[in-house]
Design an enzyme around this catalytic site. Structure first.
Site, PDB file in Angstrom:
ATOM      1  N   SER A  40      22.670  34.849  30.510  1.00 53.05           N
ATOM      2  CA  SER A  40      22.561  34.803  29.064  1.00 53.05           C
ATOM      3  C   SER A  40      22.760  33.353  28.662  1.00 53.05           C
ATOM      4  O   SER A  40      23.817  32.771  28.937  1.00 53.05           O
ATOM      5  CB  SER A  40      23.647  35.692  28.457  1.00 53.05           C
ATOM      6  OG  SER A  40      23.680  35.539  27.056  1.00 53.05           O
ATOM      7  N   LYS A  47      19.550  33.549  23.386  1.00 59.10           N
ATOM      8  CA  LYS A  47      20.072  33.996  22.103  1.00 59.10           C
ATOM      9  C   LYS A  47      19.135  33.509  21.002  1.00 59.10           C
ATOM     10  O   LYS A  47      18.610  32.392  21.082  1.00 59.10           O
ATOM     11  CB  LYS A  47      21.477  33.409  21.887  1.00 59.10           C
ATOM     12  CG  LYS A  47      22.519  33.947  22.859  1.00 59.10           C
ATOM     13  CD  LYS A  47      22.854  35.398  22.556  1.00 59.10           C
ATOM     14  CE  LYS A  47      24.016  35.879  23.430  1.00 59.10           C
ATOM     15  NZ  LYS A  47      24.395  37.264  23.109  1.00 59.10           N
ATOM     16  N   ASP A  79      18.371  38.069  22.566  1.00 64.71           N
ATOM     17  CA  ASP A  79      19.519  38.797  22.004  1.00 64.71           C
ATOM     18  C   ASP A  79      19.858  38.208  20.641  1.00 64.71           C
ATOM     19  O   ASP A  79      20.179  37.024  20.537  1.00 64.71           O
ATOM     20  CB  ASP A  79      20.726  38.677  22.958  1.00 64.71           C
ATOM     21  CG  ASP A  79      21.902  39.554  22.528  1.00 64.71           C
ATOM     22  OD1 ASP A  79      21.812  40.218  21.476  1.00 64.71           O
ATOM     23  OD2 ASP A  79      22.922  39.555  23.257  1.00 64.71           O
ATOM     24  N   GLY A  94      27.855  41.249  29.398  1.00 65.89           N
ATOM     25  CA  GLY A  94      29.029  40.416  29.682  1.00 65.89           C
ATOM     26  C   GLY A  94      29.690  39.936  28.400  1.00 65.89           C
ATOM     27  O   GLY A  94      29.076  39.949  27.335  1.00 65.89           O
ATOM     28  N   LYS A 112      17.924  35.543  29.595  1.00 65.75           N
ATOM     29  CA  LYS A 112      18.079  36.027  28.213  1.00 65.75           C
ATOM     30  C   LYS A 112      18.425  34.832  27.352  1.00 65.75           C
ATOM     31  O   LYS A 112      19.275  34.024  27.738  1.00 65.75           O
ATOM     32  CB  LYS A 112      19.197  37.074  28.194  1.00 65.75           C
ATOM     33  CG  LYS A 112      19.970  37.267  26.896  1.00 65.75           C
ATOM     34  CD  LYS A 112      20.868  38.492  27.004  1.00 65.75           C
ATOM     35  CE  LYS A 112      22.138  38.371  26.192  1.00 65.75           C
ATOM     36  NZ  LYS A 112      23.038  39.531  26.398  1.00 65.75           N
ATOM     37  N   ASP A 143      23.206  47.034  22.165  1.00 68.98           N
ATOM     38  CA  ASP A 143      24.470  46.543  22.716  1.00 68.98           C
ATOM     39  C   ASP A 143      25.567  47.002  21.749  1.00 68.98           C
ATOM     40  O   ASP A 143      26.166  48.082  21.931  1.00 68.98           O
ATOM     41  CB  ASP A 143      24.375  45.004  22.856  1.00 68.98           C
ATOM     42  CG  ASP A 143      25.685  44.303  23.211  1.00 68.98           C
ATOM     43  OD1 ASP A 143      26.754  44.944  23.188  1.00 68.98           O
ATOM     44  OD2 ASP A 143      25.661  43.093  23.510  1.00 68.98           O
ATOM     45  N   GLU A 172      17.296  42.585  22.332  1.00 66.22           N
ATOM     46  CA  GLU A 172      18.653  43.146  22.302  1.00 66.22           C
ATOM     47  C   GLU A 172      19.250  43.077  20.904  1.00 66.22           C
ATOM     48  O   GLU A 172      19.275  42.009  20.275  1.00 66.22           O
ATOM     49  CB  GLU A 172      19.520  42.362  23.305  1.00 66.22           C
ATOM     50  CG  GLU A 172      20.918  42.925  23.515  1.00 66.22           C
ATOM     51  CD  GLU A 172      21.672  42.190  24.624  1.00 66.22           C
ATOM     52  OE1 GLU A 172      21.018  41.534  25.472  1.00 66.22           O
ATOM     53  OE2 GLU A 172      22.915  42.252  24.627  1.00 66.22           O
ATOM     54  N   LYS A 229      28.675  47.677  28.139  1.00 67.87           N
ATOM     55  CA  LYS A 229      29.777  46.744  28.369  1.00 67.87           C
ATOM     56  C   LYS A 229      31.034  47.575  28.545  1.00 67.87           C
ATOM     57  O   LYS A 229      31.364  48.404  27.680  1.00 67.87           O
ATOM     58  CB  LYS A 229      29.949  45.782  27.183  1.00 67.87           C
ATOM     59  CG  LYS A 229      28.867  44.716  27.119  1.00 67.87           C
ATOM     60  CD  LYS A 229      29.089  43.751  25.979  1.00 67.87           C
ATOM     61  CE  LYS A 229      27.976  42.717  25.951  1.00 67.87           C
ATOM     62  NZ  LYS A 229      27.963  41.978  24.669  1.00 67.87           N
TER      63      LYS A 229
END
Ligand code: OSB
Ligand code: MG
Length: 373
Positions: free
Chosen positions: A138, A166, A191, A293, A164, A241, A216, A265
């Site tokens: 990420s 952000k 995400d 994570g 991934k 998530d 996400e 998670k």
């Protein structure tokens, strides 16, 4: 072998991240981490990590609220329940609403303890089957597109199987376009950490042209209905998530069509029992899951590895090498990732990594011991 819990030890440690991590909700440079150790009357103990962050921006929990919930509410309930097996902890704590990261750190510690006293690696004890798990990274928001491309290139060279990135409003399509143009064939995801609403549907539809594996958590945590509306409008699978806290949430999301993939998670769902139940539900409904994570230290990372060996975890998780986060982790050896972008489940008992008590002691800024028996 029945457990007979004796006491719980809470510690707060402080660890500086090697690189700041920025999401749509904020930037983290240092982690304050609550480490939980549960002791059995036999003298054995197990470790857990509470994944509540420093501030209530990802969800409602923080390390300070988690500490209060554990010392004031979790420990008396646990003591009263006279736990004999790790799979009883989730139910014993069900009366405490929410606060799953607080409960999850303790629950995970009891699982580690039980695996150790039964002489098994935790992942085997949980029923895991994958001896090697696929890993992704990420990557937080960067200062520039060039810096982002540089980071992506470095992680791909290291072998990670999925990237991934952000995104947040005004740093979305442009970033995806740049990464996809430079790396046409990689497995790529985004995400948003709930930074959008249905008013942004035009932008979210534009993402369909980039062959993303998933988007996400684009919308707010409680918005299963709006996620369902969005999923009907976009081709790219939505992955939830923040929205999924329980197996019922997973069922509601599946029935409504709010997502096609779920990120599990361990802390967010309150520990291994709920995580396993969500994984099992998703396996039966053909919803792929993967392990998310929370910038964990080695203890939380080891629990994530154990969880990821379960059957349903079919997509690469946000589980990466200790060295991406810390100069020096608190476990030995640190978590490392093969050049194929995989982690091999450890053979040692319990979480399978040695916790460096000396290093934990030197990083400790706060501690509390509470009797359980
Ligand atoms: O949404 O997955 C998330 C980190 C902190 C809070 C939320 C998230 C993340 C990550 C990082 O994406 C995952 C990791 O590398 O630990
Ligand atoms: Mg996320």
């Amino acid at each position: 072998m029945k457990l007979n819990l004796e006491r719980i030890e809470l510690r707060e440690i402080e660890l500086a991240l090697r690189w700041p991590f920025e999401t749509s909700f904020g930037r983290t440079t240092r982690r304050r981490i609550m480490i939980v150790r549960v002791f059995d009357k036999s003298g054995a103990f197990g470790y857990g990590e509470c994944t509540a962050p420093e501030d209530p921006f990802y969800n409602h929990e923080t390390i300070d609220t988690a500490w209060l919930i554990v010392s004031k509410y979790v420990t008396p309930l646990l003591a009263a329940a006279r736990i004999e097996r790790a799979d009883q902890v989730n139910d014993a704590l069900a009366r405490i609403r929410g606060n799953r990261m607080a409960k999850g750190g303790v629950e995970a510690a009891v699982w580690d303890l039980e695996a150790r006293v039964t002489n098994k690696p935790l992942w085997r004890h949980l029923g895991g089957t994958h001896e090697e798990i696929p890993c992704g990274v990420s990557i937080g928001l960067q200062a520039s597109i060039d810096a982002l491309l540089e980071k992506v290139a470095r992680e791909l060279e290291a072998g990670y199987q999925r990237i991934k990135i952000k995104i947040k409003p005004r740093q979305d399509v442009e970033l995806v376009d740049a990464v996809r143009s430079r790396f046409p064939d990689i497995r790529l995801t985004v995400d948003a950490n709930s930074a959008y609403s249905l008013a942004d549907i035009d932008m979210l539809k534009q993402l369909d042209q980039y062959n993303l594996m998933l988007i996400e958590q684009p919308l707010a945590p409680g918005d299963l209905v709006d996620h369902a509306k969005l999923q009907h409008e976009v081709k790219t699978p939505i992955c939830l998530d923040e929205s999924i806290l329980t197996v019922s949430d997973a069922r509601h999301a599946q029935e409504l069509g709010s997502c096609k993939i779920i990120n599990i998670k361990l802390g967010r769902v309150g520990g291994h029992t709920e995580a396993r139940a969500i994984q099992e539900f998703c396996l039966n409904r053909n919803l792929p899951v993967w392990c998310g994570g929370m910038l964990e230290s080695g203890i939380g990372r080891a629990h994530n590895i154990a969880m990821s060996t379960l059957e349903g975890f079919s997509l690469p998780g946000d589980i990466s090498a200790s060295a991406r986060y810390w100069e020096e982790d608190i476990i030995e050896p640190p978590v490392t990732v093969s050049t194929r972008g995989t982690i091999t489940a450890p053979v040692g008992l319990g979480i399978g990594y040695q916790v460096s008590e000396r290093r934990v002691e030197s990083l400790t800024t706060r501690r509390e011991q509470i009797a359980l028996g």
